[in-house]
Write a protein that holds these residues in place. Sequence first.
Motif, PDB file in Angstrom:
ATOM      1  N   TYR A   1     -11.049  -2.398   8.368  1.00 55.80           N
ATOM      2  CA  TYR A   1     -12.059  -2.056   7.360  1.00 55.80           C
ATOM      3  C   TYR A   1     -13.458  -2.353   7.887  1.00 55.80           C
ATOM      4  CZ  TYR A   1     -14.778  -2.298   3.049  1.00 55.80           C
ATOM      5  OH  TYR A   1     -15.735  -2.107   2.088  1.00 55.80           O
TER       6      TYR A   1
ATOM      7  N   SER B   1     -11.096   2.604   4.011  1.00 55.58           N
ATOM      8  CA  SER B   1     -12.416   3.107   3.621  1.00 55.58           C
ATOM      9  C   SER B   1     -12.440   3.635   2.192  1.00 55.58           C
ATOM     10  CB  SER B   1     -12.854   4.215   4.569  1.00 55.58           C
ATOM     11  OG  SER B   1     -12.981   3.725   5.869  1.00 55.58           O
ATOM     12  N   SER B   2     -11.270   3.945   1.652  1.00 53.91           N
ATOM     13  CA  SER B   2     -11.213   4.461   0.283  1.00 53.91           C
ATOM     14  C   SER B   2     -11.264   3.299  -0.707  1.00 53.91           C
ATOM     15  CB  SER B   2      -9.944   5.280   0.079  1.00 53.91           C
ATOM     16  OG  SER B   2      -8.819   4.433   0.060  1.00 53.91           O
ATOM     17  N   SER B   3     -11.073   3.594  -1.943  1.00 53.18           N
ATOM     18  CA  SER B   3     -11.155   2.568  -2.976  1.00 53.18           C
ATOM     19  C   SER B   3      -9.854   1.783  -3.140  1.00 53.18           C
ATOM     20  CB  SER B   3     -11.543   3.194  -4.309  1.00 53.18           C
ATOM     21  OG  SER B   3     -10.555   4.140  -4.691  1.00 53.18           O
ATOM     22  N   LEU B   4      -8.858   2.058  -2.319  1.00 49.74           N
ATOM     23  CA  LEU B   4      -7.575   1.364  -2.389  1.00 49.74           C
ATOM     24  C   LEU B   4      -7.743  -0.091  -1.955  1.00 49.74           C
ATOM     25  CD1 LEU B   4      -4.505   1.758  -2.865  1.00 49.74           C
ATOM     26  CD2 LEU B   4      -4.319   2.225  -0.426  1.00 49.74           C
ATOM     27  N   SER B   5      -7.175  -1.005  -2.716  1.00 50.94           N
ATOM     28  CA  SER B   5      -7.250  -2.427  -2.372  1.00 50.94           C
ATOM     29  C   SER B   5      -6.502  -2.693  -1.075  1.00 50.94           C
ATOM     30  CB  SER B   5      -6.639  -3.259  -3.490  1.00 50.94           C
ATOM     31  OG  SER B   5      -6.493  -4.598  -3.079  1.00 50.94           O
TER      32      SER B   5
END
Length: 196
Positions: free
Chosen positions: A110, A47-51
């Motif tokens: 995701y 959910s975070s901006s991590l690929s």
Amino acid sequence: MAGCLCKDGSVSWKEMSIPNNLKVHCTMVVVEVLYAGFQVISRAAASSSLSLFVLPVYRNAVATLLIAPVAYFVEKKNRPSLTFSKLSQIFISALIGICINQILFLEGIYHTSATVSSSLQNLIPALTLLLATSLRFEEVHITTRDGQAKALGRSTSPYEFHRRLNSAYSSWQLGASCVLGNCATWATWFLLQTPI
């Protein structure tokens, strides 16, 4: 956990024995709790901006740093020679069981949730049994208790999957498909490890 009381009144930890069944069940519970925690952490990371492609790299790098030294020193004298055939098997196993498996899992989590993902992953034993029996790695003797338990587990898993998928199908089609792909690659990975 208490030790055993010896005849002389002292406490001996060596004489205390834990039944093997209890050890196996406790280990299984610990692994399942850790895996549930991993799913929640993976959902937060997804959910975070991590690929989604970077997380498996970090995960595998940490695992390599932790396991490689132990494997090197423990298996130093028992290691078979690495032939091209063995390296090919390891490569295919790693590609399917590590790379594709983890990417499908993270993509699925995701688009869905940790709850849906963990529910769908209950299909892994059924898919593994289905693949193992169809590829003749394992036989199911329906007249034995083991065979009946395998058949019962195999027959109830698709029902549970269908019930849970229908409740979430409208909004999470891609995520559920990715998690199912994850289950299929994980089941395949289990069977690919047999000759290695």
